[in-house]
Design an enzyme around this catalytic site. Structure first.
Site, mmCIF file in Angstrom:
data_model
loop_
_atom_site.group_PDB
_atom_site.id
_atom_site.type_symbol
_atom_site.label_atom_id
_atom_site.label_comp_id
_atom_site.label_asym_id
_atom_site.label_seq_id
_atom_site.Cartn_x
_atom_site.Cartn_y
_atom_site.Cartn_z
ATOM 1 N N ARG A 132 -4.337 -2.278 5.187
ATOM 2 C CA ARG A 132 -4.211 -2.500 6.673
ATOM 3 C C ARG A 132 -2.977 -2.137 7.405
ATOM 4 O O ARG A 132 -1.770 -2.629 6.747
ATOM 5 C CB ARG A 132 -4.556 -4.187 6.893
ATOM 6 C CG ARG A 132 -4.438 -4.454 8.321
ATOM 7 C CD ARG A 132 -4.654 -5.850 8.405
ATOM 8 N NE ARG A 132 -4.083 -6.674 7.763
ATOM 9 C CZ ARG A 132 -2.830 -7.237 8.427
ATOM 10 N NH1 ARG A 132 -2.409 -7.285 9.469
ATOM 11 N NH2 ARG A 132 -1.991 -8.148 7.461
ATOM 12 N N GLU B 194 6.418 -2.375 13.838
ATOM 13 C CA GLU B 194 6.427 -2.813 12.352
ATOM 14 C C GLU B 194 5.834 -1.647 11.454
ATOM 15 O O GLU B 194 5.814 -0.599 11.914
ATOM 16 C CB GLU B 194 5.311 -4.180 12.188
ATOM 17 C CG GLU B 194 5.845 -5.338 12.738
ATOM 18 C CD GLU B 194 4.776 -6.499 12.437
ATOM 19 O OE1 GLU B 194 3.750 -6.178 11.859
ATOM 20 O OE2 GLU B 194 5.066 -7.466 12.982
ATOM 21 N N HIS C 205 -1.777 -11.185 0.483
ATOM 22 C CA HIS C 205 -1.435 -11.307 1.844
ATOM 23 C C HIS C 205 -2.825 -11.078 2.687
ATOM 24 O O HIS C 205 -3.103 -12.134 3.438
ATOM 25 C CB HIS C 205 -0.628 -10.544 2.511
ATOM 26 C CG HIS C 205 -0.155 -10.600 4.099
ATOM 27 N ND1 HIS C 205 0.330 -11.813 4.464
ATOM 28 C CD2 HIS C 205 -0.269 -9.838 4.940
ATOM 29 C CE1 HIS C 205 0.270 -11.721 5.922
ATOM 30 N NE2 HIS C 205 0.137 -10.501 6.296
ATOM 31 N N HIS D 177 1.793 -8.409 0.601
ATOM 32 C CA HIS D 177 2.780 -8.083 1.328
ATOM 33 C C HIS D 177 4.054 -8.110 0.539
ATOM 34 O O HIS D 177 4.611 -8.905 -0.236
ATOM 35 C CB HIS D 177 2.788 -9.396 2.468
ATOM 36 C CG HIS D 177 3.593 -9.267 3.587
ATOM 37 N ND1 HIS D 177 4.950 -9.138 3.747
ATOM 38 C CD2 HIS D 177 3.372 -8.872 4.825
ATOM 39 C CE1 HIS D 177 5.420 -8.804 4.742
ATOM 40 N NE2 HIS D 177 4.699 -8.753 5.783
ATOM 41 N N ARG E 152 2.544 -0.845 3.991
ATOM 42 C CA ARG E 152 3.014 -2.032 3.204
ATOM 43 C C ARG E 152 2.759 -1.524 1.740
ATOM 44 O O ARG E 152 3.374 -2.106 0.830
ATOM 45 C CB ARG E 152 2.105 -3.316 3.568
ATOM 46 C CG ARG E 152 2.532 -3.915 4.927
ATOM 47 C CD ARG E 152 1.704 -5.034 5.392
ATOM 48 N NE ARG E 152 2.222 -5.456 6.602
ATOM 49 C CZ ARG E 152 1.617 -6.572 7.212
ATOM 50 N NH1 ARG E 152 0.472 -7.294 6.930
ATOM 51 N NH2 ARG E 152 2.234 -6.952 8.372
#
Length: 554
Positions: A394, A128, A359, A249, A298
């Site tokens: 994060r 990811e 998110h 997100h 992100r």
């Protein structure tokens, strides 16, 4: 800052229970803590606002990150985490996460969680955003959270010593004369009057209640994520940290300008399998923005999408995953496929409209490496906590791992730190609530002025507007008023911290201060409440120099 209730208005408790330890929340963090504590303390209670399966863990699609692959190491995972955290991570906390993470995942498997395997029977690992290795373990394609939740609930059901309160909202923490924890007050939904509560006395409380997603109008979080844990901790005197670092997100399905509440998430794992972002002209705009392109951290991807939206005047961008094919979609992402189709989009043949939405909260109740808060007897773990591992942004799929690792650590120390069952102290501050009907106004204020892109003008307006809402009083005292007061309490602290952080760092993006400024803002904004007044202060710390290590994980 405008004063808020130091205690939520409610009737006096009409019943009393007790437990050695109360765990607030029933996701991966809460149930892991409860399961690890069994056999170490006599009586454990789990309190959850809905049913056991209703929290954010259930909705986690992508997976759980840990250095489980043959070519991966905790050191590589550490570097990726630090780079994503943009100089705001606690290095010691990150090292705890990445070194203890693999064993924590293996224990989860021992408890019955079934992760996807490759044809040779090894864990099937994917990648990811922000990761330089395939290290994301997943279950049932894109239903990792649901599988983890199932396994943990089954384990709890096999543990009769764990008492479960479902449909129970925590009203406030209860403290003793020494300021430490003496228990909490809860309202069991549908049990008596709307504002009737009970007292559960306890020797320790573990907050694992999730995040603050409902602070904003559009979020991937479920409706129960109304910042309750952070708000009750703040009112009890706990220190909150890094509230301004809210992760948006980048690929949330865009349902139109009037859509509100929980929005469909398009997991980052879809891009990990080869999907890519395009604008309305079909141009791939992440090329050249970051070395990882569509799999950049992100904050980078969210900012790129927002910039292209602002440049073109369009309300969304597009995710192109058509080349993955129908068979692959059905096998790897069956739930996302069904969700898209339910909204009239078939990702096998159509582009998916996407835009950033709230998110994850990287900040929360400030804890040490063992989950201890600044209030004796109060521990925090998971999204409600700020353990220091996430920093300003994060890293994808580190959230489930954080809940596992730090809940295990709490269980290691808490039994030896149990306080005597204390008498609740008389609260001398003013109690109150704001109207439950004010929730929409709070959310609209936060989304329009404290969202992805922030400025001094918008943030100042937000603080003023939220302050006006804080001055209103509720006619009805009920769960809606309690939730709205919690949302407002955290919104004010978040907006104030965002206003005072005059730089861009990670998920905190200031258009009037577009650069990261380690000379002035290497450190943390902390919030604490005294008699309803919240003070936000800056604690400087050395910046974590990650830029020179970005190549180490490749």
């Amino acid at each position: 800052m405008k004063s808020l209730p130091g205690l939520l208005s409610s009737r006096d408790p009409g019943w009393t229970e007790w437990a050695d330890v109360i765990v607030v929340g029933s996701g991966i963090a809460g149930l892991t803590a409860a399961l690890r504590l069994r056999g170490q303390v006599e009586r454990i209670a789990v309190v959850t606002k809905d049913v056991l399966a209703a929290g954010s863990t259930q909705w986690a699609q992508g997976g759980i990150a840990a250095a489980l692959g043959p070519e991966d190491t905790p050191e590589q995972h550490e570097v990726d985490t630090l780079v994503a955290g943009a100089g705001a991570c606690d290095l010691d906390a990150v090292r705890v996460l990445v070194t203890e993470g693999p064993d924590a995942v293996r224990e989860l498997i021992e408890w019955g969680a079934n992760f996807d395997k490759d044809p040779e029977g090894n864990l099937s690992l994917t990648r990811e955003g922000g990761h330089h290795r395939d290290r994301i373990a997943h279950a049932n394609g894109d239903a990792t959270g649901a599988e983890i939740q199932r396994a943990l609930i089954e384990a709890v059901k096999r543990a009769p010593e764990i008492l479960v309160f479902e449909h129970a909202m925590v009203v406030d923490l209860v403290t003793a004369d020494d300021g430490g924890i003496a228990g909490l007050t809860i309202h069991v939904m549908g049990d008596g009057d709307d504002d009737g509560v009970g007292l559960v006395r306890a020797r320790a409380v573990v907050l694992a209640s999730g995040g603050l997603g409902q602070v904003f109008s559009q979020t991937t979080n479920p409706s129960v994520s109304t910042a309750d844990g952070m708000a009750i901790a703040l009112r009890a005197g706990a220190r909150l940290r890094d509230l301004e670092f809210v992760q948006f997100h980048p690929t949330v399905m865009y349902l139109g300008p009037d859509s509100r509440g929980q929005q469909p998430l398009i997991s980052e794992a879809v891009r990990g399998e080869g999907a890519f972002l395009v604008d309305w002209d079909g141009e791939r705009f992440m090329q050249g923005v970051h070395e990882l392109a569509d799999l950049a951290p992100r904050d980078i991807v969210s900012k790129a999408i927002m910039k292209r939206m602002l440049e073109t005047g369009h309300p969304n961008m597009w995710l192109d995953a058509r080349h993955l094919g129908g068979e692959f979609w059905q096998r790897r992402f069956p739930n996302i496929l069904a969700s898209c189709r339910s909204h009239g989009v078939d990702p096998v043949t159509d582009l998916i409209p996407v835009a950033p939405a709230c998110h994850y909260a990287s900040g929360g109740v400030h804890t040490d490496l063992w989950g201890r808060s600044s209030v004796p007897g109060l521990y925090a773990t998971g999204e409600v906590a700020c353990s220091g591992v996430h920093g300003a942004n994060r890293l994808a799929s580190n959230s489930l791992l954080e809940g596992l690792v730090f809940s295990r650590r709490i269980a290691d120390v808490l039994p030896g730190e149990l306080r005597p069952l204390g008498e609740p102290a008389r609260h001398v501050g003013a109690a109150g609530v704001v109207p439950g009907t004010a929730l929409k106004e709070v959310q609209e204020t936060m989304s329009s002025r404290v969202g992805v892109l922030r400025s001094s003008t918008g943030l100042t307006e937000a603080v003023e507007l939220l302050g006006k809402i804080a001055s209103t009083s509720a006619g009805a005292i009920d769960p809606a008023a309690w939730e709205t007061t919690n949302v407002l309490t955290i919104s004010l602290a978040l907006a104030e911290a965002a206003l005072r952080r005059e730089e861009t760092r990670g998920s905190h993006w200031r258009e009037d201060f577009p650069d990261r400024d380690d000379a002035h803002w290497a450190g943390h904004f902390d919030a604490q409440m005294t008699d309803g007044a919240t003070a936000v202060s800056f604690t400087p710390s050395p910046a974590t120099d990650t830029d020179t290590h970005e190549g180490a994980a490749r």
